[in-house]
Motif scaffolding. Structure first.
Motif, mmCIF file in Angstrom:
data_model
loop_
_atom_site.group_PDB
_atom_site.id
_atom_site.type_symbol
_atom_site.label_atom_id
_atom_site.label_comp_id
_atom_site.label_asym_id
_atom_site.label_seq_id
_atom_site.Cartn_x
_atom_site.Cartn_y
_atom_site.Cartn_z
ATOM 1 N N ASP A 154 -52.007 -8.748 -2.670
ATOM 2 C CA ASP A 154 -50.847 -8.985 -3.542
ATOM 3 C C ASP A 154 -51.278 -9.222 -4.990
ATOM 4 O O ASP A 154 -50.533 -9.798 -5.775
ATOM 5 C CB ASP A 154 -50.070 -10.210 -3.042
ATOM 6 N N LEU A 155 -52.508 -8.777 -5.324
ATOM 7 C CA LEU A 155 -53.050 -9.142 -6.633
ATOM 8 C C LEU A 155 -53.774 -7.972 -7.289
ATOM 9 O O LEU A 155 -54.653 -7.354 -6.694
ATOM 10 C CB LEU A 155 -54.032 -10.322 -6.439
ATOM 11 N N LEU A 156 -53.372 -7.688 -8.544
ATOM 12 C CA LEU A 156 -54.002 -6.608 -9.318
ATOM 13 C C LEU A 156 -54.500 -7.185 -10.634
ATOM 14 O O LEU A 156 -53.825 -8.024 -11.229
ATOM 15 C CB LEU A 156 -52.954 -5.530 -9.653
ATOM 16 N N SER A 157 -55.664 -6.718 -11.096
ATOM 17 C CA SER A 157 -56.139 -7.190 -12.401
ATOM 18 C C SER A 157 -56.747 -6.033 -13.177
ATOM 19 O O SER A 157 -57.340 -5.126 -12.594
ATOM 20 C CB SER A 157 -57.189 -8.287 -12.220
ATOM 21 N N MET A 158 -56.590 -6.077 -14.497
ATOM 22 C CA MET A 158 -57.196 -5.041 -15.342
ATOM 23 C C MET A 158 -58.621 -5.440 -15.733
ATOM 24 O O MET A 158 -59.348 -4.645 -16.301
ATOM 25 C CB MET A 158 -56.360 -4.843 -16.605
ATOM 26 N N GLU A 159 -58.983 -6.699 -15.480
ATOM 27 C CA GLU A 159 -60.299 -7.223 -15.847
ATOM 28 C C GLU A 159 -60.656 -6.905 -17.301
ATOM 29 O O GLU A 159 -61.763 -6.472 -17.606
ATOM 30 C CB GLU A 159 -61.379 -6.700 -14.883
ATOM 31 N N SER A 160 -59.684 -7.109 -18.161
ATOM 32 C CA SER A 160 -59.903 -6.888 -19.591
ATOM 33 C C SER A 160 -60.166 -8.258 -20.205
ATOM 34 O O SER A 160 -59.227 -9.016 -20.468
ATOM 35 C CB SER A 160 -58.631 -6.246 -20.154
ATOM 36 N N GLU A 161 -61.460 -8.596 -20.368
ATOM 37 C CA GLU A 161 -61.803 -9.986 -20.702
ATOM 38 C C GLU A 161 -61.334 -10.414 -22.084
ATOM 39 O O GLU A 161 -61.142 -11.580 -22.365
ATOM 40 C CB GLU A 161 -63.312 -10.245 -20.515
ATOM 41 N N GLY A 162 -61.095 -9.434 -22.976
ATOM 42 C CA GLY A 162 -60.723 -9.824 -24.343
ATOM 43 C C GLY A 162 -59.237 -9.720 -24.625
ATOM 44 O O GLY A 162 -58.810 -9.876 -25.776
ATOM 45 N N ALA A 163 -58.410 -9.469 -23.603
ATOM 46 C CA ALA A 163 -56.990 -9.156 -23.854
ATOM 47 C C ALA A 163 -56.262 -10.257 -24.630
ATOM 48 O O ALA A 163 -55.544 -9.979 -25.590
ATOM 49 C CB ALA A 163 -56.271 -8.872 -22.544
ATOM 50 N N THR A 577 -37.333 -13.555 -2.371
ATOM 51 C CA THR A 577 -38.140 -12.654 -3.214
ATOM 52 C C THR A 577 -39.601 -12.741 -2.815
ATOM 53 O O THR A 577 -40.122 -13.829 -2.573
ATOM 54 C CB THR A 577 -38.018 -13.052 -4.714
ATOM 55 N N GLU A 578 -40.242 -11.576 -2.748
ATOM 56 C CA GLU A 578 -41.700 -11.564 -2.535
ATOM 57 C C GLU A 578 -42.346 -11.102 -3.824
ATOM 58 O O GLU A 578 -41.847 -10.182 -4.481
ATOM 59 C CB GLU A 578 -42.053 -10.615 -1.391
ATOM 60 N N TYR A 579 -43.457 -11.723 -4.156
ATOM 61 C CA TYR A 579 -44.095 -11.429 -5.437
ATOM 62 C C TYR A 579 -45.430 -10.710 -5.267
ATOM 63 O O TYR A 579 -46.235 -11.066 -4.418
ATOM 64 C CB TYR A 579 -44.318 -12.731 -6.227
ATOM 65 N N ILE A 580 -45.621 -9.682 -6.100
ATOM 66 C CA ILE A 580 -46.938 -9.067 -6.261
ATOM 67 C C ILE A 580 -47.357 -9.464 -7.670
ATOM 68 O O ILE A 580 -46.531 -9.465 -8.592
ATOM 69 C CB ILE A 580 -46.840 -7.514 -6.150
ATOM 70 N N ILE A 581 -48.607 -9.829 -7.847
ATOM 71 C CA ILE A 581 -49.049 -10.378 -9.132
ATOM 72 C C ILE A 581 -50.007 -9.406 -9.811
ATOM 73 O O ILE A 581 -50.916 -8.876 -9.160
ATOM 74 C CB ILE A 581 -49.760 -11.739 -8.911
ATOM 75 N N ALA A 582 -49.793 -9.182 -11.098
ATOM 76 C CA ALA A 582 -50.726 -8.343 -11.874
ATOM 77 C C ALA A 582 -51.065 -9.080 -13.154
ATOM 78 O O ALA A 582 -50.271 -9.883 -13.650
ATOM 79 C CB ALA A 582 -50.090 -6.993 -12.187
#
Length: 603
Positions: A154-163, A577-582
């Motif tokens: 349920d979890l997505l990340s862009m791994e953009s450390e400087g965002a 509600t079900e949540y997916i997190i990004a």
């Protein structure tokens, strides 16, 4: 390896498979044997998409880390550089392949050089390679669009450390463009998201870019029944308080104490040394940190990760009893069939036992810290600030910590927290803290203090009105007597404090943001709602009692405690509600403040 990505409401394995397919296609473009030269930062995120076995199937024989000097020897036809579009990396590549350095002896056979930019090609980088005189050496210059990486079911990340730094300090919107592109990829795979809600300047930008991209690709709409009912875009700067607070869930504390990077934590090895067998000669204790993967593929971890740390002891001992009872079953197995069944369950039981041993060790390590006086004192001050106690005067605990030269990041987290909970500090108090910090830790930290001021984390009070108490009361951000063992509210993740970002998410689902218009106006940036037209005949009919699915996207980072709070809301019986997190990046207070720290360049 990735089965856990498909357990949730939304099968995130589809996204991972799409990324793997593109990677395979690129590797096949470079016919023959290959060596990959990695920008070190990319190895973690890529590990979540493809293991070495996939690369090996496509003739990748060697892998090196990108560093200055000449390339290591490798008898291969293709050398592929996997890099982020950064100018300083182009200089290293130029040094690697320039004739001046003399090629290693094995490299006199002709070889093909390729560059794969992740996540986008960059004209500036190509220009830099041209200036260095090496652009012509590349057969292939391509991009590999790795925006959203599935971390868990349920979890997505862009791994953009400087965002966060780029958006709020440098007014650079590149990461917002990548976010919008990532969301377009998601819609291509999972259908158009009918409703978009948002709060904050960056959220508004991302929504605008998405709507523009949708208009530009109007002809190529996906005929897929939408999986998501709505998207909520949240700017990190509408809630600067939450990441500064110490997370009190099991996973949050592992991240606070040891740091979790790309789903792995490095832990002190002595706790995990294998037990010596009888008669074994004493072996030295391992010195390498134990690298442990943490995700919901591990049954026990999925069960305990989001609990408040004070509930972990009971959960582990309950699990221990269940496992011993399962092993005791062997005495009851009489018939061949029963014995056979027991044997077939053995691998699963042994894995459960070793998982229990690991988490018991981690919990012991963390308990040593959470039961210390220093931890308790720090937490007490955090909770005083959150409840509005003495936020408008110099805090004696912070003074003592500075006098004892405690780690600077600890001081900055507390001072920023006081500032956020007081809507800025009186100039006199702010100057006093700054002077103490600079005199104790060095004047080079002047730049860091300026950065914290620009991002609104540490600022002078401009109006006499402090809105924080109103926001706290209206949104019930502080709950006395939060139930840590059997929680009934999201405030359990910080033992009393309910993350503002998650309260906004909760209120949006029910009764809706209209009920909190006044509070929304007090938070920075606009709030908005957009609707996206679905292709004809693709309207989603919800079954009776079926939950809605909302994708919550945090622009500028999210903490594991916030993720735990959203998972808690997803599991509530009447939540609906079900949540997916990004997110652009998984953060904690330390990594977040670190990303804003600056040291003056040495002359």
């Amino acid at each position: 390896m990735s089965a856990h990505l498909s357990y949730g409401r939304v099968n995130l394995n589809i996204l991972r498979e799409a990324a793997r397919k593109e990677l395979r296609e690129f590797l096949d473009k470079c016919a023959g044997s290959k060596a990959i030269v990695w920008d070190e930062y990319l190895t973690g995120p890529f590990g979540l998409i493809a293991q070495y076995s996939l690369l090996k199937e496509h003739e990748v024989e060697k892998m090196f880390t990108l560093k200055g000097g000449r390339l290591p020897a490798a008898d291969v036809k293709n050398i592929i550089f996997f890099v982020r579009p950064r100018l300083e990396l182009m200089d290293i590549i130029a040094e690697n392949i320039s004739e001046k350095n003399g090629r290693p002896p094995q490299m006199h056979s002709p070889r093909d050089f390729h560059i794969l930019f992740v996540p986008r090609r960059s004209m500036l980088c190509e220009q830099r390679l041209k200036e260095q005189g090496v652009l012509g050496s590349f057969i292939n210059i391509d991009e590999y669009i790795l925006d959203l990486i599935p971390y868990d079911g349920d979890l997505l990340s862009m791994e953009s450390e400087g965002a966060f730094r780029e958006c709020y300090l440098e007014s650079d919107q590149t990461s917002l463009y990548h976010t919008a592109k990532g969301l377009m990829t998601l819609q291509a795979l999972y259908g158009t998201i009918p409703q978009i809600f948002g709060k904050g300047e960056c959220a508004r930008h991302v929504a605008n870019m998405m709507l523009r991209m949708k208009r530009e690709f109007a002809g190529s709409q996906t005929q897929i029944l939408p999986v998501f009912d709505s998207l909520l875009l949240l700017d990190r700067n509408i809630d600067l308080l939450t990441p500064l607070a110490t997370q009190l869930t099991y996973e949050g504390l592992i991240d606070e104490v040891y740091g979790i990077t790309n789903g792995y934590a490095k832990l002190p090895p002595e706790k995990f040394a294998a037990q010596k067998k009888q008669g074994e000669v004493g072996k030295d204790l391992p010195t390498e940190p134990k690298k442990m993967q943490l995700n919901s593929a591990e049954e026990l971890y999925a069960e305990i990760r989001d609990k408040n740390f004070n509930a972990i002891g009971a959960a582990l001992s309950k699990k221990a009893k269940i496992i011993s009872a399962a092993f005791e079953e062997r005495h009851n197995a009489k018939t061949v069939g029963e014995i056979k069944q027991f044997v077939s369950q053995l691998p699963h039981m042994q894995a459960a036992r070793s998982s229990l041993a690991n988490h018991t060790s981690i919990a012991e390590l963390i308990k040593d810290i959470t039961t210390s006086e220093a931890f308790f004192d720090n937490l007490t001050v955090e909770q005083e600030f959150m409840t509005g106690v003495d936020t408008d005067k110099v805090n004696t605990y912070i003074e003592d910590c500075i006098a004892q030269k405690d780690p600077l990041i600890k001081i900055l987290r507390l001072v920023c927290m006081q500032s956020v909970c007081n809507n800025g500090l009186k100039q006199k108090i702010l100057d006093y803290y700054k002077r103490e910090i600079l005199q104790t830790y060095g004047y080079e930290h002047m730049l860091t203090l300026n950065n914290l001021e620009k991002t609104g984390l540490l600022k002078p009070q401009t109006s006499t009105r402090n809105n924080y108490p109103t926001i706290r009361k209206t949104l019930k951000l502080w709950m006395e007597d939060a139930n840590e063992q059997n929680p009934n509210d999201i405030s359990y993740v910080y033992s009393g404090y309910a993350p503002l970002s998650i309260r906004l998410t909760q209120v949006l689902a029910r009764p809706g943001w209209r009920s909190i218009e006044e509070v929304l106006k007090m938070l920075p940036g606009p709030h908005f709602e957009e609707r996206q037209q679905l292709p004809a005949g693709l309207h989603k009919k919800r079954q009776q009692g079926e939950n809605r699915t909302t994708l919550v996207f945090f622009l500028g980072g999210v903490t594991y405690a916030e993720v735990a709070a959203l998972r808690f809301l997803s599991q509530m019986e009447d939540g609906g509600t079900e949540y997916i997190i990004a997110t652009t990046k998984l953060i904690n207070g330390t990594s977040w403040i670190k990303s804003l720290m600056d040291r003056p360049e040495a002359p």
